[in-house]
Enzyme design. Structure first.
Site, PDB file in Angstrom:
ATOM      1  CG  HIS A 166      -3.602   5.344  15.655  1.00 48.55           C
ATOM      2  ND1 HIS A 166      -3.234   6.010  14.435  1.00 48.55           N
ATOM      3  CD2 HIS A 166      -4.490   6.281  16.274  1.00 48.55           C
ATOM      4  CE1 HIS A 166      -3.799   7.364  14.333  1.00 48.55           C
ATOM      5  NE2 HIS A 166      -4.702   7.324  15.494  1.00 48.55           N
ATOM      6  NE  ARG A 207       0.324   3.268  17.773  1.00 47.77           N
ATOM      7  CZ  ARG A 207       0.049   4.528  17.519  1.00 47.77           C
ATOM      8  NH1 ARG A 207       0.211   5.066  16.310  1.00 47.77           N
ATOM      9  NH2 ARG A 207      -0.054   5.376  18.565  1.00 47.77           N
ATOM     10  CG  ASN A 226      -0.550   6.953  12.242  1.00 51.03           C
ATOM     11  OD1 ASN A 226      -1.376   5.799  12.302  1.00 51.03           O
ATOM     12  ND2 ASN A 226      -0.298   7.572  13.260  1.00 51.03           N
ATOM     13  CG  ASP A 259      -3.425   9.439  11.606  1.00 54.79           C
ATOM     14  OD1 ASP A 259      -4.355   8.797  12.128  1.00 54.79           O
ATOM     15  OD2 ASP A 259      -2.254   9.635  12.589  1.00 54.79           O
ATOM     16  CG  HIS A 261      -6.811  12.821  12.131  1.00 55.08           C
ATOM     17  ND1 HIS A 261      -6.436  11.707  13.028  1.00 55.08           N
ATOM     18  CD2 HIS A 261      -7.533  12.203  11.326  1.00 55.08           C
ATOM     19  CE1 HIS A 261      -6.924  10.572  12.743  1.00 55.08           C
ATOM     20  NE2 HIS A 261      -7.617  10.830  11.569  1.00 55.08           N
ATOM     21  CG  HIS A 300      -9.000  13.672  17.259  1.00 55.00           C
ATOM     22  ND1 HIS A 300      -8.731  14.721  16.604  1.00 55.00           N
ATOM     23  CD2 HIS A 300      -8.047  12.715  17.144  1.00 55.00           C
ATOM     24  CE1 HIS A 300      -7.733  14.661  16.004  1.00 55.00           C
ATOM     25  NE2 HIS A 300      -7.088  13.471  16.158  1.00 55.00           N
ATOM     26  CG  ASP A 336      -7.102   9.273  18.425  1.00 55.03           C
ATOM     27  OD1 ASP A 336      -6.483   8.546  17.607  1.00 55.03           O
ATOM     28  OD2 ASP A 336      -6.551  10.358  18.763  1.00 55.03           O
TER      29      ASP A 336
HETATM   30 ZN   LIG Z   1      -5.710   9.189  15.280  1.00 52.89          ZN
END
Ligand SMILES: [Zn+2]
Length: 417
Positions: free
Chosen positions: A74, A76, A106, A168, A195, A223, A300
């Site tokens: 991520h 961001r 996301n 996500d 996910h 994950h 992750d």
């Molecule tokens: Zn993630």
């Protein structure tokens, strides 16, 4: 300009030998084993030695591996610069040995248009650090209702093509919408990363698999954290050999348990999605890597501010810590070999993402290279992170193994030697 990496232990998923790597214009133009350079390749090696503008010596004991490929991070960007920026995340990736990264959608706004994904790729390329591939979300705004621009990708002749699609942490609740997204992915032959962490993980994985089988698209389970999930993936891989099902595990799920979550604060600094599991789950995850039920290790990387963590935001910053903690714990405890670690971090993700120009140390491949000293230690300290998110379950400890430098596309992008 020729760079000669002279006398390294060269380790990738399929080989382990002492030799030299020759890099020119971002590409590995030759790989020469030590015995070869003494015999038939001697004149060629002398030519490289004479013409090299940069010679880096490995003394025979430093390791040279292919750059790592992270299928799940991520960054961001856009929208959450207090947690991370494109630059801070890319620097963190380079330091951690990651030369190719897939970043999740996301963000704010959500990456649901080709234009936005292409714009992020372009800004990242301008930083000249790593090779970044933003995913495209499956639905508009990740609202689970209308498809994003994934439906337009198949008519695209040129321009940005994502390597992975993903909603996500949000599952699409409506089966019909989910299925039409998966059918788009099937047409494009791009894997969808699921996910599966909103509800019961195993149930969510089973649902994604059922729909993925129906759509016939490549499916990647992010994950994986429990034995129950591992069992479902293993069974599906056995029963449906033609189905392109792959899975990943994170370093924290592989190395930690819910005791660590309690120690760090279950609802604060030890909080992550999915949560850290039991000892039994952890050993099932290790076995699953060993028997190829799980294919890759991904970080992750999920940076947050300290205040966000105190407020219960889930996730750890993982780009800078993944390699030292894996190397130290797994190689030093004989859980697996250097070569298999290179498989999980480079060769396997390259294959799943369709990147046939990287993942191994071979003539003709991109010069994405990590050099490390197995005898040196890495100390993970809060103040040292390049990432703006400094929350890690691995803080304030020494780990065996240190990345000395990372080369991406033939350029040294981080040098900690
Ligand atoms: Zn993630």
């Amino acid at each position: 300009m020729i760079t000669l990496l002279d006398g390294f232990r060269i380790v990738d998923a399929t080989s382990n030998f002492i030799g030299h790597v020759v890099v020119e214009n971002g590409v590995i133009i030759d790989v020469i084993g030590l015995d070869e350079s003494l015999e038939d390749k001697k004149p060629l090696f002398s030519k490289y030695l004479m013409s090299a503008t940069q010679i880096i010596r490995g003394r025979g004991d430093l390791y040279l591996m292919p750059g790592f490929i992270d299928m799940h991070a991520h960054f961001r960007y856009p929208g959450f610069s207090e947690k991370e920026t494109l630059e801070s995340a890319s620097l963190a990736a380079a330091r951690g040995g990651w030369t190719t990264v897939v970043c999740m959608a996301n963000t704010n706004p959500v990456i649901d248009t080709i234009e936005l994904a292409a714009d992020i790729k372009c800004r990242s390329d301008a930083l000249r650090l790593i090779d970044l591939y933003p995913v495209l979300s499956l639905t508009k705004g990740m609202m689970g209702k209308e498809l994003s621009e994934i439906a337009l990708l198949k008519n695209q002749k040129a321009g940005y093509m994502p390597l992975l699609l993903s909603e996500d942490g949000k599952d699409i609740a409506d089966d019909e919408v989910f299925l039409s997204a998966l059918r788009c992915a099937a047409e494009l032959d791009i894997p969808v990363s699921c996910h599966c962490d909103l509800q019961n993980e195993a149930a969510a994985i089973q649902r994604a698999i059922n729909l993925g089988l129906k759509a016939g698209c490549p499916l990647h389970i992010a994950h994986v954290s429990t034995k129950e999930s591992v069992d479902i993936i293993e069974k599906t891989k056995w029963e449906h050999r033609e189905f392109a099902l792959t899975a990943e595990v994170t370093p924290h799920h592989l190395l930690l348990t819910n005791d660590d979550a309690l120690r760090l604060g279950e609802n604060t600094f030890g909080k992550v999605a999915p949560p850290l599991s039991s000892k039994k789950d952890r050993s099932a995850l290790l076995d699953a890597l060993d028997d190829d039920t799980i294919d890759v290790i991904a970080t992750d990387h999920a940076p947050h501010t300290q205040a966000d963590k105190e407020g219960g935001a889930p996730g750890f910053s993982g780009l800078e810590t993944a390699f030292p903690v894996l190397w130290d714990t797994l190689i030093d405890n004989d859980e697996f070999t250097e070569q298999s670690l290179s498989h999980y971090l480079s060769a396997a993700p390259a294959r799943i993402l369709g990147l046939d120009d990287r993942g191994l140390i071979r003539k003709g491949m991109r010069a994405d290279i990590v050099v490390l000293d197995p005898e040196k230690k890495t100390t993970i300290k809060f103040a040292d992170f390049y990432s703006r998110g400094k929350n890690s379950p691995f803080l304030e400890r020494d780990y065996n193994g240190k990345i000395l430098f990372t080369m991406a596309n033939g350029r040294i992008v981080e040098n900690g030697w």
